[in-house]
Design a protein around this motif. Structure first.
Motif, PDB file in Angstrom:
ATOM      1  N   SER A 106      76.795 105.616  37.373  1.00 53.31           N
ATOM      2  CA  SER A 106      75.536 104.896  37.596  1.00 53.31           C
ATOM      3  C   SER A 106      74.354 105.777  37.205  1.00 53.31           C
ATOM      4  N   ASP A 107      74.452 107.090  37.402  1.00 51.71           N
ATOM      5  CA  ASP A 107      73.398 108.014  36.971  1.00 51.71           C
ATOM      6  C   ASP A 107      73.302 108.028  35.450  1.00 51.71           C
ATOM      7  N   ASP A 108      74.480 108.036  34.789  1.00 49.84           N
ATOM      8  CA  ASP A 108      74.501 108.038  33.328  1.00 49.84           C
ATOM      9  C   ASP A 108      73.920 106.741  32.794  1.00 49.84           C
ATOM     10  N   SER A 146      86.315 108.377  43.835  1.00 53.44           N
ATOM     11  CA  SER A 146      85.870 107.148  43.160  1.00 53.44           C
ATOM     12  C   SER A 146      84.385 106.911  43.412  1.00 53.44           C
ATOM     13  N   LYS A 147      83.898 107.213  44.596  1.00 58.83           N
ATOM     14  CA  LYS A 147      82.461 107.058  44.861  1.00 58.83           C
ATOM     15  C   LYS A 147      81.655 108.048  44.035  1.00 58.83           C
ATOM     16  N   LYS A 148      82.161 109.274  43.904  1.00 57.42           N
ATOM     17  CA  LYS A 148      81.461 110.260  43.077  1.00 57.42           C
ATOM     18  C   LYS A 148      81.449 109.805  41.627  1.00 57.42           C
ATOM     19  N   GLY A 161      70.638 106.396  30.542  1.00 61.30           N
ATOM     20  CA  GLY A 161      70.761 105.767  29.249  1.00 61.30           C
ATOM     21  C   GLY A 161      69.735 104.664  29.077  1.00 61.30           C
ATOM     22  N   GLU A 162      69.400 103.956  30.064  1.00 60.36           N
ATOM     23  CA  GLU A 162      68.404 102.886  29.991  1.00 60.36           C
ATOM     24  C   GLU A 162      67.011 103.468  29.867  1.00 60.36           C
ATOM     25  N   ASP A 163      66.809 104.650  30.460  1.00 65.05           N
ATOM     26  CA  ASP A 163      65.495 105.278  30.401  1.00 65.05           C
ATOM     27  C   ASP A 163      65.219 105.854  29.024  1.00 65.05           C
ATOM     28  N   ASP A 164      66.239 106.249  28.310  1.00 66.25           N
ATOM     29  CA  ASP A 164      66.042 106.882  26.998  1.00 66.25           C
ATOM     30  C   ASP A 164      65.587 105.934  25.995  1.00 66.25           C
TER      31      ASP A 164
END
Length: 169
Positions: free
Chosen positions: A160-162, A152-154, A166-169
């Motif tokens: 959270s990485d995705d 679950s942490k992974k 997504g916000e950076d794009d």
């Protein structure tokens, strides 16, 4: 007062004690030892719990070892011999019968204790087996929970990485 070797003392006492039960006077005359010394030796034997003739002991004064020795010594005796023995020792045949019963009861209790101990060991082994199985089950559950937590942490880290990408794009 002369000193006597332990071997000589034992040999003289052997004449005074059962099964010979000779009188102090006859042994003293034969061995050339004073009556007082022989009575003192008998007193020492009595204090050690050895059944000594000519001395009436109360029932509570007999040590367990002496009682057992009397029971063993009188076991093969006929009723007449037992009566004579009891008169010499100041005992009653009923006392010896009680002591014998107590010895047998003690042996019976020992057998019961052994059986109880074996039963307890068997129950303990069963309990230990159950506890080990429970520990294994809990270890497996803990390992499963740990792996689920790690996954679950992974997963959170992956989402959270995705989200961050997504916000950076």
């Amino acid at each position: 007062m002369p000193r006597y070797s332990a071997e000589r003392k034992a040999a003289v006492l052997k004449k005074l004690l059962p099964p010979h039960n000779r009188s102090v006077a006859s042994v003293a005359t034969e061995e050339g030892i004073s009556d007082a010394a022989l009575y003192n030796w008998l007193k020492q034997c009595r204090e050690k719990g050895v059944p000594v003739p000519g001395y009436t002991q109360g029932e509570n004064e007999w040590s367990p070892d002496a009682k057992l020795a009397v029971v063993i010594e009188t076991a093969p005796m006929s009723e007449t011999e037992l009566g004579a023995y009891c008169r010499e020792k100041g005992l009653y045949p009923e006392q010896i019968q009680q002591w014998k019963a107590a010895c047998l009861q003690g042996a019976g209790q020992q057998e019961e204790q052994v059986k109880a101990t074996q039963k307890q060991r068997k129950e303990d082994r069963k309990t230990i087996k159950q506890l080990k199985a429970e520990v294994r089950r809990k270890d497996k559950a803990l390992a499963e929970t740990t792996s689920l937590l790690v996954l679950s942490k992974k997963l959170e880290a992956l989402y959270s990485d995705d989200l961050d990408r997504g916000e950076d794009d």
